[in-house]
Design an enzyme around this catalytic site. Structure first.
Site, PDB file in Angstrom:
ATOM      1  N   HIS A 119       0.813  -1.223   0.000  1.00  0.00           N
ATOM      2  CA  HIS A 119       0.000   0.000   0.000  1.00  0.00           C
ATOM      3  C   HIS A 119       0.848   1.276   0.000  1.00  0.00           C
ATOM      4  O   HIS A 119       0.339   2.346   0.311  1.00  0.00           O
ATOM      5  CB  HIS A 119      -0.958  -0.007   1.193  1.00  0.00           C
ATOM      6  CG  HIS A 119      -2.028  -1.053   1.066  1.00  0.00           C
ATOM      7  ND1 HIS A 119      -2.833  -1.448   2.115  1.00  0.00           N
ATOM      8  CD2 HIS A 119      -2.420  -1.804   0.009  1.00  0.00           C
ATOM      9  CE1 HIS A 119      -3.674  -2.395   1.698  1.00  0.00           C
ATOM     10  NE2 HIS A 119      -3.435  -2.628   0.434  1.00  0.00           N
ATOM     11  N   CYS A 148       6.868  20.008  -6.559  1.00  0.00           N
ATOM     12  CA  CYS A 148       7.954  19.250  -7.177  1.00  0.00           C
ATOM     13  C   CYS A 148       9.058  20.204  -7.674  1.00  0.00           C
ATOM     14  O   CYS A 148       8.780  21.086  -8.483  1.00  0.00           O
ATOM     15  CB  CYS A 148       7.383  18.445  -8.343  1.00  0.00           C
ATOM     16  SG  CYS A 148       8.628  17.580  -9.304  1.00  0.00           S
ATOM     17  N   GLY A 198      -1.892  -9.808  12.190  1.00  0.00           N
ATOM     18  CA  GLY A 198      -2.386  -8.463  12.493  1.00  0.00           C
ATOM     19  C   GLY A 198      -3.173  -7.816  11.374  1.00  0.00           C
ATOM     20  O   GLY A 198      -3.095  -6.616  11.156  1.00  0.00           O
ATOM     21  N   SER A 200      -7.124  -7.665   9.337  1.00  0.00           N
ATOM     22  CA  SER A 200      -8.537  -8.000   9.512  1.00  0.00           C
ATOM     23  C   SER A 200      -9.077  -8.903   8.400  1.00  0.00           C
ATOM     24  O   SER A 200     -10.186  -9.405   8.508  1.00  0.00           O
ATOM     25  CB  SER A 200      -9.364  -6.710   9.574  1.00  0.00           C
ATOM     26  OG  SER A 200      -9.091  -5.922   8.435  1.00  0.00           O
ATOM     27  N   ASN A 224      -3.636 -13.352  15.062  1.00  0.00           N
ATOM     28  CA  ASN A 224      -4.429 -12.121  15.118  1.00  0.00           C
ATOM     29  C   ASN A 224      -5.106 -12.013  16.481  1.00  0.00           C
ATOM     30  O   ASN A 224      -5.374 -13.026  17.140  1.00  0.00           O
ATOM     31  CB  ASN A 224      -5.489 -12.139  13.999  1.00  0.00           C
ATOM     32  CG  ASN A 224      -5.791 -10.751  13.463  1.00  0.00           C
ATOM     33  OD1 ASN A 224      -4.879 -10.007  13.110  1.00  0.00           O
ATOM     34  ND2 ASN A 224      -7.051 -10.390  13.418  1.00  0.00           N
TER      35      ASN A 224
HETATM   36  P1  OAD Z   1      -7.197  -3.379  10.307  1.00  0.00           P
HETATM   37  O1  OAD Z   1      -7.227  -2.190  11.216  1.00  0.00           O
HETATM   38  O2  OAD Z   1      -8.338  -3.596   9.383  1.00  0.00           O
HETATM   39  O3  OAD Z   1      -7.083  -4.716  11.158  1.00  0.00           O
HETATM   40  C1  OAD Z   1      -6.120  -4.891  12.152  1.00  0.00           C
HETATM   41  C2  OAD Z   1      -6.294  -6.290  12.700  1.00  0.00           C
HETATM   42  O4  OAD Z   1      -5.253  -6.490  13.642  1.00  0.00           O
HETATM   43  C3  OAD Z   1      -7.630  -6.512  13.428  1.00  0.00           C
HETATM   44  O5  OAD Z   1      -8.188  -7.735  12.973  1.00  0.00           O
HETATM   45  C4  OAD Z   1      -7.219  -6.613  14.903  1.00  0.00           C
HETATM   46  O6  OAD Z   1      -7.975  -7.563  15.617  1.00  0.00           O
HETATM   47  C5  OAD Z   1      -5.797  -7.102  14.799  1.00  0.00           C
HETATM   48  N1  OAD Z   1      -4.928  -6.658  15.899  1.00  0.00           N
HETATM   49  C6  OAD Z   1      -4.980  -5.510  16.626  1.00  0.00           C
HETATM   50  N2  OAD Z   1      -3.974  -5.447  17.506  1.00  0.00           N
HETATM   51  C7  OAD Z   1      -3.256  -6.588  17.335  1.00  0.00           C
HETATM   52  C8  OAD Z   1      -2.078  -7.114  17.935  1.00  0.00           C
HETATM   53  N3  OAD Z   1      -1.411  -6.464  18.882  1.00  0.00           N
HETATM   54  N4  OAD Z   1      -1.636  -8.328  17.508  1.00  0.00           N
HETATM   55  C9  OAD Z   1      -2.277  -9.015  16.542  1.00  0.00           C
HETATM   56  N5  OAD Z   1      -3.389  -8.566  15.947  1.00  0.00           N
HETATM   57  C10 OAD Z   1      -3.866  -7.366  16.318  1.00  0.00           C
HETATM   58  O7  OAD Z   1      -5.822  -3.312   9.526  1.00  0.00           O
HETATM   59  P2  OAD Z   1      -5.391  -4.008   8.172  1.00  0.00           P
HETATM   60  O8  OAD Z   1      -5.948  -5.368   8.030  1.00  0.00           O
HETATM   61  O9  OAD Z   1      -3.928  -3.797   8.041  1.00  0.00           O
HETATM   62  O10 OAD Z   1      -5.531   0.244   3.377  1.00  0.00           O
HETATM   63  O11 OAD Z   1      -6.096  -3.060   7.130  1.00  0.00           O
HETATM   64  C11 OAD Z   1      -5.930  -3.331   5.790  1.00  0.00           C
HETATM   65  C12 OAD Z   1      -6.028  -2.068   4.992  1.00  0.00           C
HETATM   66  O12 OAD Z   1      -7.258  -1.417   5.305  1.00  0.00           O
HETATM   67  C13 OAD Z   1      -4.995  -1.032   5.331  1.00  0.00           C
HETATM   68  O13 OAD Z   1      -3.753  -1.258   4.711  1.00  0.00           O
HETATM   69  C14 OAD Z   1      -5.637   0.229   4.808  1.00  0.00           C
HETATM   70  C15 OAD Z   1      -7.093   0.003   5.225  1.00  0.00           C
HETATM   71  O14 OAD Z   1      -8.017   0.426   4.350  1.00  0.00           O
HETATM   72  C16 OAD Z   1      -5.024   1.344   2.796  1.00  0.00           C
HETATM   73  O15 OAD Z   1      -4.622   2.304   3.412  1.00  0.00           O
HETATM   74  C17 OAD Z   1      -4.979   1.259   1.299  1.00  0.00           C
END
Ligand code: OAD
Length: 251
Positions: A119, A148, A198, A200, A224
């Site tokens: 990303h 720029c 980590g 979702s 997770n």
């Molecule tokens: P999310 O915020 O959607 O999910 C984070 C996940 O991490 C959740 O399922 C939490 O339960 C879990 N979590 C939280 N703390 C944790 C810990 N200490 N250890 C393990 N797990 C933990 O984040 P992403 O899945 O990264 O896109 O989100 C994906 C994308 O959604 C991001 O990259 C962003 C957003 O839209 C863009 O910016 C393009």
């Protein structure tokens, strides 16, 4: 079903490990995840600031948002989860590849080198007009719109933008070529293991990588804090905080 005691990953000299990380890995460094903040910034849905339309409407607001995020990332440190992944890479070398959805740069600061930033990167900017490659730019630009220099030298005014994949924008297809090459090589010369941590499991195409890895024979692990949306696609699920689980998993 999640597993109560962190097991160790079954690693031998033929195992190729593909990791997908998400915002949860940086949570224990003090950076809120997307779902933590309910997808809001200053009461605006993040999509309003993290999109080409949002930038066209109000580039200053978008730069304010990313300047805050740059400052927040600069003020935190990698945690034991980032460090465990970097240590695993030192052990496995080319049999390791880390794909991250995080833009905070904490994996690299912990020492990870084989990293695909799916990303984009918070510490890089690029020109909205010319084809100059993205460049290192950790500055916060709140209060002024960065322009720029290369375009200015040619008498043209052009705004810089964060080197981030915004909502509605395509991911760089070469990232997926590199991931496929890794999986093909792993299937041919050993066995693949896929670990998502980590994340979702809501945002595609990253959430689909588990199926891609399975097509190349990978065993699949999820670490997770809660069951991810795509948890059913994984063979093993270890529930907990990544900074505690990952060091135990790679023992
Ligand atoms: P999310 O915020 O959607 O999910 C984070 C996940 O991490 C959740 O399922 C939490 O339960 C879990 N979590 C939280 N703390 C944790 C810990 N200490 N250890 C393990 N797990 C933990 O984040 P992403 O899945 O990264 O896109 O989100 C994906 C994308 O959604 C991001 O990259 C962003 C957003 O839209 C863009 O910016 C393009």
């Amino acid at each position: 079903m999640s597993e109560p005691i962190p097991p160790s990953l079954p690693l031998d000299e033929r195992t190729h490990v593909l990791v997908l990380s998400g915002a949860g890995v940086s949570a224990e460094s003090g950076l809120p995840t997307f779902r933590d903040a309910n997808g809001l910034w200053e009461n605006h849905p993040v999509e309003e600031v993290a999109s080409p339309e949002g930038f066209a409407r109000d580039p200053e607001r978008v730069w304010r948002f990313y300047s805050e995020r740059r400052a927040a990332a600069a003020n935190v440190r990698p945690n034991a989860g980032h460090e465990a992944l970097a240590a695993l890479e030192r052990r496995l070398g080319d049999r390791f590849l880390l794909v991250t959805q995080n833009v905070d740069g904490l994996h690299q600061r912990a020492g990870s080198q084989r990293v695909i930033e799916l990303h984009g990167s918070l510490v890089h900017s690029r020109c909205t007009v010319c084809d100059r490659p993205p460049f290192f730019d950790p500055e916060a630009h709140a209060g002024s719109l960065p322009r720029c220099d290369r375009c200015a030298a040619r008498g043209r005014q052009a705004l810089l933008r964060p080197h981030i994949v915004w909502f509605g924008e395509a991911l760089d297809p070469t990232h997926f070529d590199r991931i496929d090459e890794f999986l093909i090589h792993g299937a041919r010369h050993g066995q693949n293991l896929f670990l998502a941590v980590g994340t979702s499991g809501l945002v595609y195409p990253a959430a689909g990588l588990v199926l891609r890895a399975r097509a190349f024979g990978a065993s699949t692990w999820l670490v997770n804090a809660e069951p991810a949306e795509n948890a059913a696609a994984f063979g093993r699920f270890v529930r907990g905080q990544s900074a505690r689980i990952l060091p135990a998993l790679f023992r």
